[in-house]
Design a protein around this motif. Structure first.
Motif, PDB file in Angstrom:
ATOM      1  N   ASN A   1       0.887  -1.167   0.100  1.00 51.94           N
ATOM      2  CA  ASN A   1       0.018  -0.038  -0.063  1.00 51.94           C
ATOM      3  C   ASN A   1       0.987   1.070   0.004  1.00 51.94           C
ATOM      4  OD1 ASN A   1      -2.350  -1.591  -0.266  1.00 51.94           O
ATOM      5  ND2 ASN A   1      -2.940  -1.176   1.921  1.00 51.94           N
ATOM      6  N   ASN A   2       2.252   1.152   0.406  1.00 52.10           N
ATOM      7  CA  ASN A   2       2.809   2.110   0.153  1.00 52.10           C
ATOM      8  C   ASN A   2       3.165   2.655  -1.128  1.00 52.10           C
ATOM      9  OD1 ASN A   2       6.235   3.445   0.710  1.00 52.10           O
ATOM     10  ND2 ASN A   2       4.647   4.185   2.232  1.00 52.10           N
ATOM     11  N   GLY A   3       3.474   1.607  -1.914  1.00 48.56           N
ATOM     12  CA  GLY A   3       3.207   1.839  -3.353  1.00 48.56           C
ATOM     13  C   GLY A   3       2.061   2.133  -3.876  1.00 48.56           C
TER      14      GLY A   3
ATOM     15  N   VAL B   1      10.596  10.523  -5.374  1.00 50.43           N
ATOM     16  CA  VAL B   1       9.544  10.119  -4.136  1.00 50.43           C
ATOM     17  C   VAL B   1       9.675   8.743  -3.975  1.00 50.43           C
ATOM     18  CG1 VAL B   1       7.141  10.399  -3.595  1.00 50.43           C
ATOM     19  CG2 VAL B   1       8.099  12.130  -4.860  1.00 50.43           C
ATOM     20  N   ASP B   2       9.857   8.126  -2.921  1.00 52.02           N
ATOM     21  CA  ASP B   2      10.234   7.079  -2.331  1.00 52.02           C
ATOM     22  C   ASP B   2       8.699   6.400  -1.834  1.00 52.02           C
ATOM     23  OD1 ASP B   2      11.012   4.466  -1.170  1.00 52.02           O
ATOM     24  OD2 ASP B   2      11.855   5.327   0.633  1.00 52.02           O
ATOM     25  N   ALA B   3       8.278   5.608  -2.602  1.00 56.51           N
ATOM     26  CA  ALA B   3       6.949   4.984  -2.052  1.00 56.51           C
ATOM     27  C   ALA B   3       7.220   3.481  -2.300  1.00 56.51           C
ATOM     28  CB  ALA B   3       5.774   5.297  -2.924  1.00 56.51           C
ATOM     29  N   LEU B   4       8.405   3.032  -1.882  1.00 56.66           N
ATOM     30  CA  LEU B   4       8.678   1.371  -2.153  1.00 56.66           C
ATOM     31  C   LEU B   4       8.144   0.563  -0.976  1.00 56.66           C
ATOM     32  CD1 LEU B   4      12.492   1.568  -3.506  1.00 56.66           C
ATOM     33  CD2 LEU B   4      10.554   1.008  -4.765  1.00 56.66           C
ATOM     34  N   PHE B   5       8.351   0.988   0.257  1.00 56.32           N
ATOM     35  CA  PHE B   5       8.051   0.177   1.481  1.00 56.32           C
ATOM     36  C   PHE B   5       7.806   1.375   2.541  1.00 56.32           C
ATOM     37  CE2 PHE B   5      10.824  -2.539  -0.689  1.00 56.32           C
ATOM     38  CZ  PHE B   5      10.245  -3.490  -1.058  1.00 56.32           C
ATOM     39  N   GLY B   6       6.715   0.831   3.353  1.00 53.37           N
ATOM     40  CA  GLY B   6       6.389   1.998   4.501  1.00 53.37           C
ATOM     41  C   GLY B   6       6.441   0.848   5.649  1.00 53.37           C
TER      42      GLY B   6
ATOM     43  N   ALA C   1      10.601  10.901   1.262  1.00 47.91           N
ATOM     44  CA  ALA C   1      10.038   9.560   1.639  1.00 47.91           C
ATOM     45  C   ALA C   1       8.707   9.671   1.868  1.00 47.91           C
ATOM     46  CB  ALA C   1      10.714   9.209   2.723  1.00 47.91           C
ATOM     47  N   VAL C   2       7.838   8.703   1.441  1.00 44.36           N
ATOM     48  CA  VAL C   2       6.430   8.501   1.848  1.00 44.36           C
ATOM     49  C   VAL C   2       6.318   7.529   2.842  1.00 44.36           C
ATOM     50  CG1 VAL C   2       4.092   7.865   0.916  1.00 44.36           C
ATOM     51  CG2 VAL C   2       5.713   8.740  -0.500  1.00 44.36           C
ATOM     52  N   ASP C   3       5.776   8.256   3.895  1.00 43.00           N
ATOM     53  CA  ASP C   3       5.540   7.388   5.358  1.00 43.00           C
ATOM     54  C   ASP C   3       6.807   7.219   6.125  1.00 43.00           C
ATOM     55  OD1 ASP C   3       3.773   7.016   7.273  1.00 43.00           O
ATOM     56  OD2 ASP C   3       3.157   4.822   6.482  1.00 43.00           O
ATOM     57  N   LEU C   4       7.691   6.349   5.601  1.00 45.90           N
ATOM     58  CA  LEU C   4       9.183   6.273   6.102  1.00 45.90           C
ATOM     59  C   LEU C   4      10.155   5.935   4.774  1.00 45.90           C
ATOM     60  CD1 LEU C   4       7.773   3.375   8.431  1.00 45.90           C
ATOM     61  CD2 LEU C   4       9.102   5.485   9.267  1.00 45.90           C
ATOM     62  N   PRO C   5      11.144   6.477   5.172  1.00 49.76           N
ATOM     63  CA  PRO C   5      12.096   6.058   4.061  1.00 49.76           C
ATOM     64  C   PRO C   5      12.288   4.207   3.903  1.00 49.76           C
ATOM     65  CG  PRO C   5      13.051   7.678   5.278  1.00 49.76           C
ATOM     66  CD  PRO C   5      11.811   7.165   6.238  1.00 49.76           C
ATOM     67  N   SER C   6      12.483   3.948   2.823  1.00 49.33           N
ATOM     68  CA  SER C   6      12.441   2.300   2.734  1.00 49.33           C
ATOM     69  C   SER C   6      13.526   1.603   3.072  1.00 49.33           C
ATOM     70  CB  SER C   6      12.139   2.138   1.155  1.00 49.33           C
ATOM     71  OG  SER C   6      11.082   2.482   0.605  1.00 49.33           O
ATOM     72  N   GLY C   7      13.261   0.873   3.957  1.00 46.59           N
ATOM     73  CA  GLY C   7      14.505   0.067   4.616  1.00 46.59           C
ATOM     74  C   GLY C   7      14.589   0.583   6.037  1.00 46.59           C
TER      75      GLY C   7
END
Ligand SMILES: NC(=O)C1=CN([C@@H]2O[C@H](COP(=O)(O)OP(=O)(O)OC[C@H]3O[C@@H](n4cnc5c(N)ncnc54)[C@H](OP(=O)(O)O)[C@@H]3O)[C@@H](O)[C@H]2O)[C@@H](O)CC1
Ligand SMILES: [K+]
Length: 457
Positions: free
Chosen positions: A61-63, A117-122, A149-155
């Motif tokens: 859903n982050n994606g 814009v990083d929406a890979l993982f939240g 970063a969207v919600d959190l930086p991925s990783g």
């Protein structure tokens, strides 16, 4: 896009529960994703201006938030491209993917853009990033002028702030619905850059909140020095440290500060000197006793600590005293206790723990029946009842001799001024950070103590 100061901090599970409550009340996950994506698009448009934007989308859903944001950005005008690490897997993310009518480039070969814009993982990150994903992420961020970063930086692990991969640092992180521990705890917080909250209409309750500017009104019109708060600082082997703490208490707003033991030449005239005996410590006007700065760890120090623990006045325990006390000795105290350990003192007092700093501080507070100020670049303030306050990173120039003495003095002043130990500790931490911010680089602790006056303004 609002500042996170004073807002609730939720773990991944708490955030999911809040989301499920909203869904049960009739707001579907697609609606929440639309709100999140719209908020992201709006923030990116404001920050990115006319620059080309590359949105990186993951399988969850982050994606999904990323696809919604990309579609909305495209509709609003800016040039947007999308690259994905995998096909969307959740129903909401699949529906969001359908909104994006442009190409979806492979992560490995997509060209960088000035804004990424990083929406890979939240919050759903469940294991370390694959190397090809972290390599691509680092490549995009290193070529971008602005990384969001969207919600959190991925990783980043949402709840404990661990880094699950080789992560770049972002300029801005848009926290969706609520701040998470990883936005405040290290080592992850430094990778988040500036954290801003995007409300998505989900009710977020938590015992944990982000530190905010305290409400510190001017004294009441009929105030006198004792109603403003009386602080007694116990002097030990190094008089300078106790004196610094006492000066900090004065500059933080205490109405009457006394040093129990001899002062040293140059002490302010306003600093009252008194013998340290049981009657001095039993003075009912005392709002807070402070012991620890420069105390020493010898027999004389132990005797002073025994006296301090025996008083029925609220007590702040800092520095050397944290090496002499045990959590169990604090349990029967008739008044509030605040402990202000840094990592080394915390380990000496509570033994090393492999849990995250927030969990460790809360457990320690319960065990000692005290309020804990677990200091560091990610200071955690925890009360025995489970409530906690997380401080965003303050100036790294606070890493200077005497800085902890100043903090202890500021907290003692706040405790003496009334309010709960949690609020007093939080106010002291805030004042300390604000004084440092105002001073800029390379200040010394004496400057910091004086700057507390301006920080209160
Ligand atoms: N809460 C709210 O109110 C709202 C939340 N929203 C958004 O939802 C986000 C949370 O979404 P989410 O739960 O789908 O998780 P997300 O982070 O997208 O990733 C999970 C996927 O990634 C996979 N995966 C995990 N780790 C991996 C790895 N290392 N390498 C590779 N794959 C990995 C994992 O696979 P699995 O672990 O199942 O094998 C799964 O497929 C949240 O951060 C926010 O942006 C808003 O849309 C609306 C309101
Ligand atoms: K992300």
């Amino acid at each position: 896009m609002i500042p996170i100061a004073g807002t609730a901090v939720l773990t991944a599970a708490q955030m999911r529960a809040a989301e499920e409550k909203a869904i049960a009340a009739g707001t579907g996950v697609d609606t929440l994703m639309q709100r999140a994506g719209a908020g992201v698009a709006d923030a990116v448009r404001r920050l990115a201006g006319v620059n080309e934007v590359l949105v990186l989308c993951g399988p969850g859903n982050n994606g999904g938030d990323g696809y919604v944001a990309a579609a909305r950005l495209h509709a609003a005008g800016p040039s947007v491209r999308v690259a994905a690490s995998a096909e969307p897997r959740t129903p909401a993310a699949i529906a969001a993917r359908a909104l994006w009518t442009g190409a979806v480039e492979p992560l490995a070969t997509a060209a960088p853009a000035p804004v990424v814009v990083d929406a890979l993982f939240g919050t759903g990150l469940s294991r370390a990033l694959d190397t090809d994903v972290s390599t691509a992420l680092n490549r995009f961020v290193s070529h971008a002028n602005l990384a969001i970063a969207v919600d959190l930086p991925s990783g980043i692990a949402t709840d404990d702030g661990a880094l699950l991969g080789d992560l770049p640092a972002f300029h801005v992180t848009l926290a969706l619905g609520a701040a998470k521990p990883a936005h405040l705890l290290q080592p992850s917080a430094v990778h988040c850059g500036a954290v801003r909250l995007l409300p998505i209409g989900v009710t977020t309750d938590s015992d944990v909140r982000v530190l905010s500017r305290p409400d510190l009104p001017a004294p009441a019109i009929d105030a006198h020095k004792f109603t403003r708060g009386m602080v007694a600082v116990i002097r030990g082997r190094m008089a300078g440290a106790a004196q610094l703490a006492a000066q900090a208490a004065m500059h933080a707003g205490a109405g009457y500060v006394e040093i129990l033991g001899a002062t040293i030449p140059g002490a302010p005239h306003a600093l009252v000197r008194r013998r340290c005996d049981d009657s001095a410590l039993a003075d009912p006007r005392i709002g807070a006793v402070l012991i620890g700065p420069g105390l020493g760890r010898d027999d004389a120090a132990r005797a002073l600590l025994d006296q301090a623990l025996a008083t029925d006045r609220p007590l702040v325990i800092d520095g050397d005293a944290l090496h002499l006390v045990t959590p169990e000795r604090l349990h029967g105290r008739p008044a509030e206790t605040i402990l202000t350990p840094h990592a080394g003192e915390f380990a000496a007092l509570f033994a090393a723990s492999d849990t995250d700093k927030l969990t460790a501080a809360r457990a320690a507070a319960t065990r000692a029946n005290a309020t804990i100020v677990f200091k560091g670049p990610d200071t955690v303030i925890a009360a025995a009842d489970g409530r906690a306050v997380l401080s965003p990173a303050a100036s790294s120039w606070l890493s200077t001799a005497g800085s902890g003495d100043v903090l202890a003095g500021a907290i003692a002043a706040m405790l003496a001024g009334g309010g709960t130990p949690l609020d007093a500790a939080a106010a002291g931490v805030w004042l300390h950070g604000e004084a440092a911010r105002r001073l800029g680089p390379a200040f010394i602790a004496d400057d910091l103590a004086e700057a507390l006056t301006g920080a209160r303004a």
